[in-house]
Design a protein around this motif. Structure first.
Motif, PDB file in Angstrom:
ATOM      1  N   PRO A   9      48.697  42.498  36.723  1.00 39.90           N
ATOM      2  CA  PRO A   9      48.358  41.083  36.786  1.00 39.90           C
ATOM      3  C   PRO A   9      47.250  40.738  35.799  1.00 39.90           C
ATOM      4  O   PRO A   9      46.392  41.572  35.495  1.00 39.90           O
ATOM      5  CB  PRO A   9      47.882  40.892  38.229  1.00 39.90           C
ATOM      6  N   THR A  10      47.284  39.545  35.276  1.00 39.29           N
ATOM      7  CA  THR A  10      46.219  39.086  34.398  1.00 39.29           C
ATOM      8  C   THR A  10      45.269  38.216  35.197  1.00 39.29           C
ATOM      9  O   THR A  10      45.661  37.557  36.168  1.00 39.29           O
ATOM     10  CB  THR A  10      46.793  38.286  33.222  1.00 39.29           C
ATOM     11  N   GLY A  11      44.000  38.195  34.796  1.00 41.46           N
ATOM     12  CA  GLY A  11      43.030  37.342  35.451  1.00 41.46           C
ATOM     13  C   GLY A  11      42.803  37.685  36.908  1.00 41.46           C
ATOM     14  O   GLY A  11      42.818  36.804  37.778  1.00 41.46           O
ATOM     15  N   LEU A  12      42.597  38.964  37.216  1.00 42.12           N
ATOM     16  CA  LEU A  12      42.297  39.346  38.600  1.00 42.12           C
ATOM     17  C   LEU A  12      41.033  38.636  39.059  1.00 42.12           C
ATOM     18  O   LEU A  12      40.063  38.520  38.319  1.00 42.12           O
ATOM     19  CB  LEU A  12      42.113  40.863  38.702  1.00 42.12           C
ATOM     20  N   PRO A  13      41.005  38.148  40.307  1.00 41.80           N
ATOM     21  CA  PRO A  13      39.821  37.424  40.778  1.00 41.80           C
ATOM     22  C   PRO A  13      38.629  38.354  40.953  1.00 41.80           C
ATOM     23  O   PRO A  13      38.789  39.556  41.169  1.00 41.80           O
ATOM     24  CB  PRO A  13      40.276  36.870  42.130  1.00 41.80           C
ATOM     25  N   GLU A  14      37.438  37.773  40.863  1.00 41.89           N
ATOM     26  CA  GLU A  14      36.230  38.570  41.091  1.00 41.89           C
ATOM     27  C   GLU A  14      36.190  39.089  42.514  1.00 41.89           C
ATOM     28  O   GLU A  14      35.707  40.189  42.771  1.00 41.89           O
ATOM     29  CB  GLU A  14      34.988  37.732  40.797  1.00 41.89           C
ATOM     30  N   ASN A  15      36.710  38.291  43.442  1.00 41.57           N
ATOM     31  CA  ASN A  15      36.834  38.701  44.833  1.00 41.57           C
ATOM     32  C   ASN A  15      38.219  38.301  45.334  1.00 41.57           C
ATOM     33  O   ASN A  15      38.678  37.181  45.074  1.00 41.57           O
ATOM     34  CB  ASN A  15      35.765  38.032  45.712  1.00 41.57           C
ATOM     35  N   GLY A  16      38.899  39.207  46.008  1.00 45.66           N
ATOM     36  CA  GLY A  16      40.243  38.914  46.483  1.00 45.66           C
ATOM     37  C   GLY A  16      40.560  39.669  47.748  1.00 45.66           C
ATOM     38  O   GLY A  16      39.746  40.440  48.271  1.00 45.66           O
ATOM     39  N   ARG A  17      41.775  39.457  48.250  1.00 47.51           N
ATOM     40  CA  ARG A  17      42.241  40.138  49.463  1.00 47.51           C
ATOM     41  C   ARG A  17      43.706  40.480  49.304  1.00 47.51           C
ATOM     42  O   ARG A  17      44.473  39.748  48.677  1.00 47.51           O
ATOM     43  CB  ARG A  17      42.068  39.247  50.705  1.00 47.51           C
ATOM     44  N   ALA A  22      39.801  43.513  51.710  1.00 43.80           N
ATOM     45  CA  ALA A  22      39.043  42.785  50.700  1.00 43.80           C
ATOM     46  C   ALA A  22      38.738  43.695  49.512  1.00 43.80           C
ATOM     47  O   ALA A  22      38.590  44.911  49.658  1.00 43.80           O
ATOM     48  CB  ALA A  22      37.740  42.260  51.297  1.00 43.80           C
ATOM     49  N   PHE A  23      38.646  43.081  48.322  1.00 39.41           N
ATOM     50  CA  PHE A  23      38.257  43.846  47.141  1.00 39.41           C
ATOM     51  C   PHE A  23      37.479  42.949  46.189  1.00 39.41           C
ATOM     52  O   PHE A  23      37.542  41.723  46.262  1.00 39.41           O
ATOM     53  CB  PHE A  23      39.483  44.445  46.435  1.00 39.41           C
ATOM     54  N   SER A  24      36.711  43.585  45.306  1.00 39.17           N
ATOM     55  CA  SER A  24      36.028  42.892  44.222  1.00 39.17           C
ATOM     56  C   SER A  24      36.364  43.605  42.926  1.00 39.17           C
ATOM     57  O   SER A  24      36.835  44.748  42.937  1.00 39.17           O
ATOM     58  CB  SER A  24      34.507  42.873  44.451  1.00 39.17           C
ATOM     59  N   THR A  25      36.154  42.939  41.795  1.00 39.13           N
ATOM     60  CA  THR A  25      36.506  43.522  40.507  1.00 39.13           C
ATOM     61  C   THR A  25      35.331  43.473  39.541  1.00 39.13           C
ATOM     62  O   THR A  25      34.458  42.607  39.629  1.00 39.13           O
ATOM     63  CB  THR A  25      37.711  42.803  39.865  1.00 39.13           C
ATOM     64  N   ILE A  26      35.334  44.437  38.629  1.00 36.11           N
ATOM     65  CA  ILE A  26      34.368  44.507  37.530  1.00 36.11           C
ATOM     66  C   ILE A  26      35.167  44.696  36.249  1.00 36.11           C
ATOM     67  O   ILE A  26      36.102  45.504  36.206  1.00 36.11           O
ATOM     68  CB  ILE A  26      33.404  45.698  37.697  1.00 36.11           C
ATOM     69  N   GLY A  27      34.796  43.999  35.196  1.00 39.31           N
ATOM     70  CA  GLY A  27      35.409  44.223  33.894  1.00 39.31           C
ATOM     71  C   GLY A  27      36.784  43.587  33.766  1.00 39.31           C
ATOM     72  O   GLY A  27      37.243  42.826  34.618  1.00 39.31           O
ATOM     73  N   ARG A  28      37.465  43.952  32.668  1.00 41.31           N
ATOM     74  CA  ARG A  28      38.787  43.404  32.396  1.00 41.31           C
ATOM     75  C   ARG A  28      39.557  44.371  31.506  1.00 41.31           C
ATOM     76  O   ARG A  28      38.994  45.296  30.929  1.00 41.31           O
ATOM     77  CB  ARG A  28      38.669  42.039  31.699  1.00 41.31           C
ATOM     78  N   GLY A  29      40.833  44.150  31.390  1.00 39.08           N
ATOM     79  CA  GLY A  29      41.658  44.987  30.524  1.00 39.08           C
ATOM     80  C   GLY A  29      42.114  46.255  31.201  1.00 39.08           C
ATOM     81  O   GLY A  29      41.991  46.440  32.416  1.00 39.08           O
ATOM     82  N   LEU A  30      42.666  47.155  30.373  1.00 39.45           N
ATOM     83  CA  LEU A  30      43.225  48.414  30.860  1.00 39.45           C
ATOM     84  C   LEU A  30      42.296  49.583  30.553  1.00 39.45           C
ATOM     85  O   LEU A  30      41.549  49.539  29.580  1.00 39.45           O
ATOM     86  CB  LEU A  30      44.587  48.654  30.213  1.00 39.45           C
ATOM     87  N   PRO A  31      42.350  50.635  31.357  1.00 41.30           N
ATOM     88  CA  PRO A  31      43.186  50.790  32.555  1.00 41.30           C
ATOM     89  C   PRO A  31      42.631  50.006  33.731  1.00 41.30           C
ATOM     90  O   PRO A  31      41.465  49.610  33.735  1.00 41.30           O
ATOM     91  CB  PRO A  31      43.117  52.290  32.823  1.00 41.30           C
ATOM     92  N   VAL A  32      43.460  49.790  34.733  1.00 41.41           N
ATOM     93  CA  VAL A  32      43.012  49.239  36.009  1.00 41.41           C
ATOM     94  C   VAL A  32      42.830  50.414  36.965  1.00 41.41           C
ATOM     95  O   VAL A  32      43.759  51.198  37.175  1.00 41.41           O
ATOM     96  CB  VAL A  32      44.029  48.239  36.583  1.00 41.41           C
TER      97      VAL A  32
END
Length: 268
Positions: A9-17, A22-32
């Protein structure tokens, strides 16, 4: 599995479910890369592991932890593996890092789907194919009792016992540990629903082809270094990083972050 085998997916949210997870994200691009925390932890606990990694880092909180849904009946490794796999699939993760209990959840995922990830890392694994019957179990029970009693002082004292003696009097250490105790004491301690172990037999790891990094540290009764060595030996393509006492979070954090980042960069 290869990156082409899963939609990223592109544009993963900073916080999601994903469902109740629940999860949070840091950074962008690959790898995930998805990061799974230890018992009583949350996405906050794995942030130091993810801070220097490449690409997009997804920090989940298992159910019964952090901001995720409750677990009134307790956890087992199947449930934890379901949470890890659900977040990995939803975010297109091709790599995974498990810390302590999260390492056990990652092992359970690989026992069912050994090709799910391109690269994996196990930080402070506590068990492989046997349940723990030593003093570590009693220590975790004592911590759980203090959390359920909302006794922040007792939780702080138990957590401080795991901090290397040479570090305990450093400025900021005790306030940091107390904040962690306060966070833990805000909800019931996650309890196992039954005696469980990550794997029925470590021989199932023979089918895991993904390069693995196994991180252990000396003088850690909850995460014995010999368990890390045994896990490294059981994986077909694995490297061991053996750190000094308190190395992961206190005495060799920079080295751990660098080696983990380099390992995950191989998947980019």
């Amino acid at each position: 599995m290869t990156l082409a085998a899963v939609a990223v997916p592109t544009g993963l949210p900073e916080n999601g479910r994903v469902g109740q997870v629940a999860f949070s994200t840091i950074g962008r691009g690959l790898p995930v890369t998805v990061f799974a925390h230890g018992l009583g932890g949350s996405a906050t606990e794995t942030r130091p592991l993810a801070s220097r990694g490449p690409g997009t880092r997804v920090l989940l909180s298992f159910r019964g932890h952090g901001d995720s849904g409750p677990l009134p009946l307790g956890w087992d490794y199947d449930l934890l593996a379901d949470d890890l796999r659900a977040v990995a699939d939803a975010t297109g993760a091709s790599c995974a890092v498990g810390l302590s209990l999260g390492a056990g959840a990652l092992l359970r995922v690989l026992s069912v789907d050994p090709a799910r990830f391109d690269r994996v890392a196990f930080v402070l694994p506590a068990a492989i194919d046997a349940t723990r019957t030593d003093g570590a179990t009693l220590a975790l029970q004592a911590l759980g009792d203090a959390i359920d009693a909302s006794d922040v002082d007792a939780v702080t004292a138990l957590l401080m016992a795991d901090v290397p003696a040479a570090v305990r009097e450093r400025r900021g250490v005790r306030p940091l540990v107390r904040r962690r105790a306060e966070q833990l004491s805000r909800r019931s301690a996650p309890r196992p629903m039954r005696d469980d172990r990550p794997l029925p037999d470590r021989a199932v790891l023979d089918h895991v082809a993904a390069p693995a990094l196994v991180v252990g540290q000396a003088a850690d009764p909850l995460h014995r270094l010999d368990v890390a060595r045994e896990l490294c030996a059981a994986l077909p393509s694995a490297e061991l990083l053996a750190l000094p006492e308190g190395g992961v979070f206190w005495t060799a954090t920079r080295e751990m972050q660098q080696r983990l980042g380099e390992h995950l960069s191989g998947a980019a």
